[in-house]
Design an enzyme around this catalytic site. Structure first.
Site, mmCIF file in Angstrom:
data_model
loop_
_atom_site.group_PDB
_atom_site.id
_atom_site.type_symbol
_atom_site.label_atom_id
_atom_site.label_comp_id
_atom_site.label_asym_id
_atom_site.label_seq_id
_atom_site.Cartn_x
_atom_site.Cartn_y
_atom_site.Cartn_z
ATOM 1 N N GLU A 47 -26.186 -9.214 -10.420
ATOM 2 C CA GLU A 47 -27.419 -9.950 -10.091
ATOM 3 C C GLU A 47 -28.356 -9.018 -9.309
ATOM 4 O O GLU A 47 -27.879 -8.192 -8.520
ATOM 5 C CB GLU A 47 -27.017 -11.142 -9.191
ATOM 6 C CG GLU A 47 -28.171 -11.918 -8.579
ATOM 7 C CD GLU A 47 -27.697 -12.915 -7.500
ATOM 8 O OE1 GLU A 47 -26.714 -12.605 -6.772
ATOM 9 O OE2 GLU A 47 -28.311 -13.987 -7.395
ATOM 10 N N ASN A 110 -35.073 -15.628 -10.340
ATOM 11 C CA ASN A 110 -33.902 -14.751 -10.272
ATOM 12 C C ASN A 110 -33.344 -14.741 -11.701
ATOM 13 O O ASN A 110 -32.774 -15.730 -12.159
ATOM 14 C CB ASN A 110 -32.897 -15.334 -9.266
ATOM 15 C CG ASN A 110 -31.740 -14.383 -8.999
ATOM 16 O OD1 ASN A 110 -31.466 -13.494 -9.786
ATOM 17 N ND2 ASN A 110 -31.058 -14.601 -7.881
ATOM 18 N N LYS A 127 -31.922 -18.171 -13.090
ATOM 19 C CA LYS A 127 -30.879 -18.801 -12.263
ATOM 20 C C LYS A 127 -31.224 -20.254 -11.922
ATOM 21 O O LYS A 127 -32.309 -20.535 -11.383
ATOM 22 C CB LYS A 127 -30.702 -17.979 -10.986
ATOM 23 C CG LYS A 127 -29.546 -18.406 -10.086
ATOM 24 C CD LYS A 127 -29.381 -17.401 -8.947
ATOM 25 C CE LYS A 127 -28.238 -17.697 -8.020
ATOM 26 N NZ LYS A 127 -28.115 -16.689 -6.940
ATOM 27 N N GLU A 146 -32.888 -17.524 -0.863
ATOM 28 C CA GLU A 146 -33.181 -17.666 -2.306
ATOM 29 C C GLU A 146 -34.069 -18.871 -2.581
ATOM 30 O O GLU A 146 -34.903 -18.837 -3.488
ATOM 31 C CB GLU A 146 -31.885 -17.772 -3.115
ATOM 32 C CG GLU A 146 -31.164 -16.455 -3.221
ATOM 33 C CD GLU A 146 -30.138 -16.463 -4.326
ATOM 34 O OE1 GLU A 146 -30.492 -16.692 -5.482
ATOM 35 O OE2 GLU A 146 -28.949 -16.241 -4.007
ATOM 36 N N CYS A 171 -24.585 -15.567 -10.268
ATOM 37 C CA CYS A 171 -23.968 -15.737 -8.952
ATOM 38 C C CYS A 171 -23.560 -17.166 -8.618
ATOM 39 O O CYS A 171 -22.553 -17.640 -9.077
ATOM 40 C CB CYS A 171 -24.855 -15.146 -7.864
ATOM 41 S SG CYS A 171 -23.903 -14.907 -6.341
ATOM 42 N N ASN A 196 -24.067 -11.332 -6.124
ATOM 43 C CA ASN A 196 -24.104 -10.705 -4.791
ATOM 44 C C ASN A 196 -23.548 -11.756 -3.846
ATOM 45 O O ASN A 196 -24.217 -12.756 -3.567
ATOM 46 C CB ASN A 196 -25.546 -10.444 -4.326
ATOM 47 C CG ASN A 196 -26.201 -9.245 -4.954
ATOM 48 O OD1 ASN A 196 -26.192 -8.159 -4.395
ATOM 49 N ND2 ASN A 196 -26.797 -9.449 -6.118
HETATM 50 N N1 CDV Z 1 -26.349 -14.673 -4.592
HETATM 51 C C1 CDV Z 1 -25.678 -15.832 -4.449
HETATM 52 O O1 CDV Z 1 -25.929 -16.793 -5.170
HETATM 53 N N2 CDV Z 1 -24.757 -15.888 -3.457
HETATM 54 C C2 CDV Z 1 -24.014 -17.068 -3.125
HETATM 55 C C3 CDV Z 1 -23.627 -17.068 -1.665
HETATM 56 C C4 CDV Z 1 -24.795 -17.281 -0.796
HETATM 57 C C5 CDV Z 1 -22.619 -18.135 -1.348
HETATM 58 C C6 CDV Z 1 -22.756 -17.215 -3.984
HETATM 59 O O2 CDV Z 1 -22.509 -18.328 -4.472
HETATM 60 O O3 CDV Z 1 -21.996 -16.260 -4.101
#
Ligand code: CDV
Length: 317
Positions: A47, A110, A127, A146, A171, A196
């Site tokens: 990501e 994103n 996203k 975010e 993510c 991430n």
């Molecule tokens: N980049 C993300 O979406 N990170 C989230 C963290 C903040 C919990 C994740 O679900 O990994």
């Protein structure tokens, strides 16, 4: 047509705020060359793979925020990756911050793209599940803004590519059963996910020790319950003072981990994935047509949050 896809994880170590797009693209190209040398058809990057994970900082200036976003794809800076993809015949999934223009208005997403072995964009995903918060919360060791910097996407699609049905998520999406099931209902055979994930979870620090476990648990469940391959790829390591988990892995429709990274730096790991291996799960235990009971699932789309029970327990959303 062959139903084997040789997949490469293109895990990245940290990207510093001062690193240029050119420096990062060179690292992505190095990983692609290594993946090609291993016989890969498709490499999956994390990501927001072109910059540091900027939602950790509170910013107000549009100019500063937009400096982390791409106005076009490919751009002059990213063109070398597309050129290399075409030259080597290696497709890729790439996450980045997208600055779109809609009815003359700038909208930030994103985003991830899927690029085929000819270096052409064949899929785009924005996203859906944006974690974190919108305003500055100084009590946190670092921010996760975010919700401030991105507009949520509203669609989980599936692209016909690489001889099969390929889906994308980003993510936080990987923690939600709905992500996989909506793509499962479109017959998805491989879900690509860049992430991430800080080790430290500010609202629930008691989960810090379980970060890697939850990462793998979510993706293994999604793979098994939908009879699909899942490829999860981290941007890992200590980035601008924040430690990110690694744990990049390739998961079979059986739920088994077939390959994984062993560092928190730039690393390639590969697996030979037979898309036909999905079939035995999709036609037996998870034969949706034979076994799902959608008339009992209405609440999933009717409401967002938990409902208040008759005894007063539960949460009002
Ligand atoms: N980049 C993300 O979406 N990170 C989230 C963290 C903040 C919990 C994740 O679900 O990994």
């Amino acid at each position: 047509m062959s139903r084997i896809v040789n997949i490469a994880i293109g895990q990245l170590g940290p990207i510093a705020r001062a690193d240029s797009r050119q420096q990062v693209v060179k690292r992505l190209c190095d990983l692609m060359r290594e993946a090609h040398a291993c016989g890969s058809h498709l490499i999956v990057y994390p990501e927001l793979a072109l910059t540091t994970f900027f939602p950790r900082w509170y910013m107000e200036s549009d100019e500063e925020i937009n400096s982390f976003f791409e106005r076009e794809m490919p751009s002059a800076a990213t063109q070398p990756l597309f050129d290399l993809s075409r030259e080597l015949g290696v497709g890729f999934y790439l996450g980045y911050a997208e600055l779109a223009s809609e009815q003359g208005k700038a909208v930030r997403y994103n985003t991830s793209i899927l690029v085929n072995r000819q270096g052409e964009i064949v899929g785009k995903y924005r996203k859906v599940h944006l974690p974190g918060h919108r305003e500055h919360e100084p009590w946190r060791r670092f921010q996760h803004l975010e919700k401030r910097y991105f507009t949520p996407g509203n669609h989980f699609g599936v692209t016909h590519a690489f001889g099969g049905k390929i889906g994308m998520a980003i993510c936080n999406d990987r923690r939600w059963a709905e992500t996989y099931r909506v793509m499962g209902l479109q017959g998805v055979e491989m879900v690509l996910i860049g992430y991430n994930t800080p080790v430290h979870n500010a609202p629930a620090p008691q989960h810090d020790d379980l970060s890697l476990f939850h990462n793998q648990l979510s993706m293994q469940a999604g793979a098994y319950q939908n009879g699909t391959w899942v490829v999860g790829v981290a941007k890992a390591g200590m980035e601008e003072g924040v430690d990110g988990i690694g744990g990049s892995c390739i998961i079979a429709p059986s739920g088994e981990v077939l390959a994984n990274c062993i560092t928190k730096g730039d690393e390639v790991a590969i697996a030979r994935c037979d898309l036909d291996f999905c079939e035995v799960y999709k036609r037996t235990t998870f034969n949706f047509d034979a076994h799902r009971q959608p008339q009992a699932y209405g609440m999933i789309v009717e409401r967002r949050g938990e409902m208040l029970m008759a005894d007063g327990s539960g949460v009002v959303s």
